[in-house]
Design a protein around this motif. Sequence first.
Motif, PDB file in Angstrom:
ATOM      1  N   GLN A   5     -58.263   2.345 -37.799  1.00 62.52           N
ATOM      2  CA  GLN A   5     -57.252   1.313 -38.012  1.00 62.52           C
ATOM      3  C   GLN A   5     -57.481   0.585 -39.334  1.00 62.52           C
ATOM      4  N   THR A   6     -58.724   0.388 -39.647  1.00 63.20           N
ATOM      5  CA  THR A   6     -59.043  -0.225 -40.937  1.00 63.20           C
ATOM      6  C   THR A   6     -58.521   0.644 -42.077  1.00 63.20           C
ATOM      7  N   PHE A   7     -58.728   1.933 -41.913  1.00 63.51           N
ATOM      8  CA  PHE A   7     -58.249   2.873 -42.920  1.00 63.51           C
ATOM      9  C   PHE A   7     -56.732   2.762 -43.072  1.00 63.51           C
ATOM     10  N   VAL A   8     -56.050   2.834 -41.952  1.00 60.75           N
ATOM     11  CA  VAL A   8     -54.594   2.796 -42.005  1.00 60.75           C
ATOM     12  C   VAL A   8     -54.114   1.478 -42.608  1.00 60.75           C
ATOM     13  N   ALA A  65     -44.307  15.692 -39.007  1.00 62.39           N
ATOM     14  CA  ALA A  65     -43.771  16.550 -40.074  1.00 62.39           C
ATOM     15  C   ALA A  65     -44.438  16.217 -41.409  1.00 62.39           C
ATOM     16  N   ALA A  66     -44.594  14.921 -41.651  1.00 57.93           N
ATOM     17  CA  ALA A  66     -45.201  14.506 -42.917  1.00 57.93           C
ATOM     18  C   ALA A  66     -46.657  14.960 -42.998  1.00 57.93           C
ATOM     19  N   VAL A  67     -47.349  14.858 -41.879  1.00 57.60           N
ATOM     20  CA  VAL A  67     -48.759  15.238 -41.866  1.00 57.60           C
ATOM     21  C   VAL A  67     -48.915  16.736 -42.135  1.00 57.60           C
ATOM     22  N   HIS A  68     -48.016  17.514 -41.549  1.00 59.43           N
ATOM     23  CA  HIS A  68     -48.185  18.958 -41.661  1.00 59.43           C
ATOM     24  C   HIS A  68     -47.434  19.571 -42.836  1.00 59.43           C
ATOM     25  N   VAL A 123     -41.114  -0.310 -48.681  1.00 65.03           N
ATOM     26  CA  VAL A 123     -42.410  -0.648 -48.080  1.00 65.03           C
ATOM     27  C   VAL A 123     -42.729   0.303 -46.927  1.00 65.03           C
ATOM     28  N   MET A 124     -41.734   0.572 -46.107  1.00 63.17           N
ATOM     29  CA  MET A 124     -41.990   1.440 -44.965  1.00 63.17           C
ATOM     30  C   MET A 124     -42.366   2.864 -45.387  1.00 63.17           C
ATOM     31  N   SER A 125     -41.537   3.422 -46.272  1.00 61.49           N
ATOM     32  CA  SER A 125     -41.803   4.809 -46.654  1.00 61.49           C
ATOM     33  C   SER A 125     -43.110   4.924 -47.425  1.00 61.49           C
ATOM     34  N   ARG A 126     -43.327   4.014 -48.342  1.00 51.09           N
ATOM     35  CA  ARG A 126     -44.512   4.135 -49.173  1.00 51.09           C
ATOM     36  C   ARG A 126     -45.791   3.794 -48.419  1.00 51.09           C
ATOM     37  N   SER A 127     -45.701   2.944 -47.423  1.00 51.70           N
ATOM     38  CA  SER A 127     -46.915   2.669 -46.660  1.00 51.70           C
ATOM     39  C   SER A 127     -47.328   3.928 -45.898  1.00 51.70           C
ATOM     40  N   MET A 128     -46.367   4.597 -45.312  1.00 52.83           N
ATOM     41  CA  MET A 128     -46.697   5.826 -44.587  1.00 52.83           C
ATOM     42  C   MET A 128     -47.212   6.892 -45.551  1.00 52.83           C
ATOM     43  N   ILE A 129     -46.470   7.092 -46.626  1.00 58.55           N
ATOM     44  CA  ILE A 129     -46.897   8.072 -47.631  1.00 58.55           C
ATOM     45  C   ILE A 129     -48.268   7.708 -48.187  1.00 58.55           C
ATOM     46  N   GLY A 130     -48.472   6.411 -48.403  1.00 61.10           N
ATOM     47  CA  GLY A 130     -49.730   5.952 -48.982  1.00 61.10           C
ATOM     48  C   GLY A 130     -50.915   6.259 -48.079  1.00 61.10           C
ATOM     49  N   VAL A 131     -50.734   6.060 -46.802  1.00 62.47           N
ATOM     50  CA  VAL A 131     -51.825   6.356 -45.867  1.00 62.47           C
ATOM     51  C   VAL A 131     -52.104   7.859 -45.859  1.00 62.47           C
ATOM     52  N   LEU A 132     -51.038   8.635 -45.820  1.00 64.03           N
ATOM     53  CA  LEU A 132     -51.210  10.090 -45.833  1.00 64.03           C
ATOM     54  C   LEU A 132     -51.894  10.543 -47.121  1.00 64.03           C
ATOM     55  N   PHE A 153     -57.552  13.747 -40.525  1.00 68.43           N
ATOM     56  CA  PHE A 153     -56.182  13.846 -41.042  1.00 68.43           C
ATOM     57  C   PHE A 153     -55.186  14.400 -40.028  1.00 68.43           C
ATOM     58  N   LYS A 154     -55.531  15.457 -39.377  1.00 71.11           N
ATOM     59  CA  LYS A 154     -54.558  16.054 -38.451  1.00 71.11           C
ATOM     60  C   LYS A 154     -54.835  15.707 -36.989  1.00 71.11           C
ATOM     61  N   SER A 155     -55.617  14.657 -36.796  1.00 75.34           N
ATOM     62  CA  SER A 155     -55.965  14.288 -35.421  1.00 75.34           C
ATOM     63  C   SER A 155     -54.853  13.473 -34.763  1.00 75.34           C
ATOM     64  N   ARG A 156     -54.867  13.470 -33.456  1.00 75.55           N
ATOM     65  CA  ARG A 156     -53.890  12.696 -32.699  1.00 75.55           C
ATOM     66  C   ARG A 156     -54.071  11.182 -32.909  1.00 75.55           C
ATOM     67  N   PRO A 157     -55.286  10.675 -32.874  1.00 79.48           N
ATOM     68  CA  PRO A 157     -55.430   9.218 -33.063  1.00 79.48           C
ATOM     69  C   PRO A 157     -54.870   8.738 -34.408  1.00 79.48           C
ATOM     70  N   PHE A 158     -55.073   9.542 -35.419  1.00 76.53           N
ATOM     71  CA  PHE A 158     -54.531   9.176 -36.743  1.00 76.53           C
ATOM     72  C   PHE A 158     -53.008   9.107 -36.658  1.00 76.53           C
ATOM     73  N   GLU A 159     -52.437  10.114 -36.041  1.00 80.70           N
ATOM     74  CA  GLU A 159     -50.988  10.148 -35.852  1.00 80.70           C
ATOM     75  C   GLU A 159     -50.529   8.908 -35.090  1.00 80.70           C
ATOM     76  N   ASP A 160     -51.279   8.564 -34.055  1.00 81.87           N
ATOM     77  CA  ASP A 160     -50.930   7.391 -33.253  1.00 81.87           C
ATOM     78  C   ASP A 160     -50.879   6.131 -34.097  1.00 81.87           C
ATOM     79  N   GLU A 161     -51.862   5.998 -34.965  1.00 81.92           N
ATOM     80  CA  GLU A 161     -51.910   4.778 -35.768  1.00 81.92           C
ATOM     81  C   GLU A 161     -50.766   4.722 -36.776  1.00 81.92           C
ATOM     82  N   LEU A 162     -50.411   5.873 -37.305  1.00 91.03           N
ATOM     83  CA  LEU A 162     -49.270   5.900 -38.235  1.00 91.03           C
ATOM     84  C   LEU A 162     -47.992   5.526 -37.502  1.00 91.03           C
ATOM     85  N   VAL A 163     -47.839   6.066 -36.321  1.00 91.03           N
ATOM     86  CA  VAL A 163     -46.665   5.720 -35.519  1.00 91.03           C
ATOM     87  C   VAL A 163     -46.664   4.219 -35.254  1.00 91.03           C
ATOM     88  N   ARG A 164     -47.803   3.704 -34.906  1.00 90.00           N
ATOM     89  CA  ARG A 164     -47.901   2.274 -34.655  1.00 90.00           C
ATOM     90  C   ARG A 164     -47.498   1.468 -35.889  1.00 90.00           C
TER      91      ARG A 164
END
Lengths: 220, 220, 220, 220
Positions: free
Chosen positions: A165-168, B107-110, B168-177, B188-199
């Motif tokens: 979460q810190t990372f995100v 989709a963005a992750v993969h 802000v929304m698009s770039r924050s997601m892109i920025g994290v990726l 990177f391709k883990s479920r928890p990471f995906e969860d946090e991005l969704v959050r």
Amino acid sequence: MPASRQATENKRRIPRQARAAETVAAILEAAAQILEAGGLAGFTTNAVAERAGVSIGTLYQYFADKDAIVLALAQQQVGLALAEIARALSGEIDPTPEGRVRAMVRAAVHAFRGRQRARKAVMEAVLSRGQHSELMLPVVAFVAEHGARVGKIRQPIFARLTPLQTFVMSRSMIGVLRAAVLEEQPFFKSRPFEDELVRLVLAYLASITKEAAASSAAAR
Amino acid sequence: MPASRQATENKRRIPRQARAAETVAAILEAAAQILEAGGLAGFTTNAVAERAGVSIGTLYQYFADKDAIVLALAQQQVGLALAEIARALSGEIDPTPEGRVRAMVRAAVHAFRGRQRARKAVMEAVLSRGQHSELMLPVVAFVAEHGARVGKIRQPIFARLTPLQTFVMSRSMIGVLRAAVLEEQPFFKSRPFEDELVRLVLAYLASITKEAAASSAAAR
Amino acid sequence: MPASRQATENKRRIPRQARAAETVAAILEAAAQILEAGGLAGFTTNAVAERAGVSIGTLYQYFADKDAIVLALAQQQVGLALAEIARALSGEIDPTPEGRVRAMVRAAVHAFRGRQRARKAVMEAVLSRGQHSELMLPVVAFVAEHGARVGKIRQPIFARLTPLQTFVMSRSMIGVLRAAVLEEQPFFKSRPFEDELVRLVLAYLASITKEAAASSAAAR
Amino acid sequence: MPASRQATENKRRIPRQARAAETVAAILEAAAQILEAGGLAGFTTNAVAERAGVSIGTLYQYFADKDAIVLALAQQQVGLALAEIARALSGEIDPTPEGRVRAMVRAAVHAFRGRQRARKAVMEAVLSRGQHSELMLPVVAFVAEHGARVGKIRQPIFARLTPLQTFVMSRSMIGVLRAAVLEEQPFFKSRPFEDELVRLVLAYLASITKEAAASSAAAR
DNA sequence: GATGAATGAGTGTTCATTCAT
DNA sequence: GATGAATGAACACTCATTCAT
């Protein structure tokens, strides 16, 4: 107390180290100026040395190679920014949670002494040399430490964040700023932009807090 | 004989274009492979041409200069990713709001056919050539269009966002990726990471929605 | 008289040769235009072919290599100029000795259809390919022949010149013209410039005549 | 020990300049040799550097680009030739008018240290780079100055020439020499050729003088 | 004869880095 | 420690020419 004497008489006493520090500072300043003026294009070691007023040989006495200059410059600026962010998070500027986040955002926005072109060029340079991770190290360390410290003093803004979460959280904020710089967005230093960044961080934190509350309630 | 007919027609109908398309594809594939293998280091025009099985002259018949190759590759991949994201947002995969966001994140992750190293190298290359803005153009266009379209079909996920909020929304997601790719994070391709991005995305959207509701209530 | 028929019906009768002549003419005209427009810089075989409206392959069907184009263009223009000079020397325009010389100078000045830039570029091209001598061949032949012919008709302008004197006379005039073109002198087509060229030629010829008279007097 | 003193002083007094001058001289000499040997064909920057015994980088420290080398070589030789011509015109060699002109012609013929092929190659190179005008500048300056000076000392060889006449006179002589070099005429260094050049110049000058006398007589 | 896509040898030039002084 | 002249590996890019269709 030799230490204090040394500190006060720093400039006079330690000719060698003081000289070196001056030279390094001159080189970094020259690098920043050249990047600000011409971007990555005119950024050559010879140009930096010339503007710094030292010979190219001297430059190589202080920096192993060209990359080291960019990295040092980047780290210098990151360090300055983090120090400012630390003040923000400590509540020294505004003790409310939102106030802290806002102060942090503001510090991040105004990093790099306002030299936007140089900031962009440094980003590009660091990226193209694959030094991104290296540059993020102090950030990682910083957030880790601050999550903990802030927690202790009962201002658990980042306290309960997992490393993920810190990372995100940190990278989403940095990512938005980076994109704004790279795309040379005009709203970069505007209040609305700041507001949205604050919202992004606070909303994310609130979501985590809410979930934690819900799961602890469920556990009861 | 559909096969032979097709073959004959292929050569006759689109003699120039078909050839050209093949050559361009071969060059882009070669570029991706070289970037995947050796990063920016070995990425020379001659190397790309050789791996693509064409002469350097042919390469220059299709690409104005080295940068054009990287940009084309990046745009190709962005296009593919956006197409997938469009499917996600349409609700075709999962019609619930969260489902749509999650599908988008996935989709963005993969994206980039899973070629992480090439993805990183392309990022670095695009950045170091100052082509960031150019690359973001289709993203801008895409989000603008989709905000509107989604709104029409009563699924106002992005519908009420201001341009700034979209940014802000698009770039924050892109920025994290981006950060995860550049720092080569194992999660990177883990479920928890995906969860946090969704959050991150949902929390930001919810915050905007809540504020809008509050202000419209106040107006009543 | 098949010859005359052939001549009159040239364009219709000999499709292959007529076609070829047209193509060659188109290529030379294209070459001249490109040289006039952009000098030697943009003068590439592909550019010439494109402007001539033929494929690069066709161009190579008529010209062995790039040099051949320049040389052909130069020879074409030299031929035209020499034809005009022949008229001048024949006294057709002005029968007096000075009149003939002046007409010759004028023809030389106005050669190359007034395309000064192309003339300059052709000079540069011919020079840089070492084709100077080749280009001078028709000049040599011309002067040799005309020295004789003019002599026969009792207008011994060049009649008594030795080959060396012929060389000096022709090359001095050409040299002055060449320099004026290459240095882009504004007085190139002015009357005073013409006057001085006429003087140069006449003075040189007079000197030779006088010496001849003196030596034949001494021999008596 | 004058020799050793000189040597020591050499290294100390002009450390940078002496080295630089040597290097530049070596490069120009190498360029001349390569042009003399293979003409424009083998004249590449790498070849010049190699023959000069310096690295290609060093070559570029002293010459901005390939053209600069040719131009410098041409200017060097023009300078040497003009110096010799100045001696000739001063009457130092032979004070009679004809003697001066003959000495001038002889200096011009024997310019470029007798390296005919290199002379030709330099001409071709200068031409093909469009540097003709640049090369003629010192000639223009020279003749302007000398017309005046010679006049003062009551030897008005060029004294009364208009700029246009100066142009015609100098370029006609240069033009004849150039043609002889480019066409590799065997009589280039022969006495009869020299005689004809002398005649050309003297006849032209006489014509101008005679006309001036006539017009001043008419004015009386 | 016409086409034009493909070829690839060849070259100018840059710039990070070294090392003798 | 400082200097800066020299280095040379590395690379992008052009364009005359060919030849399969």
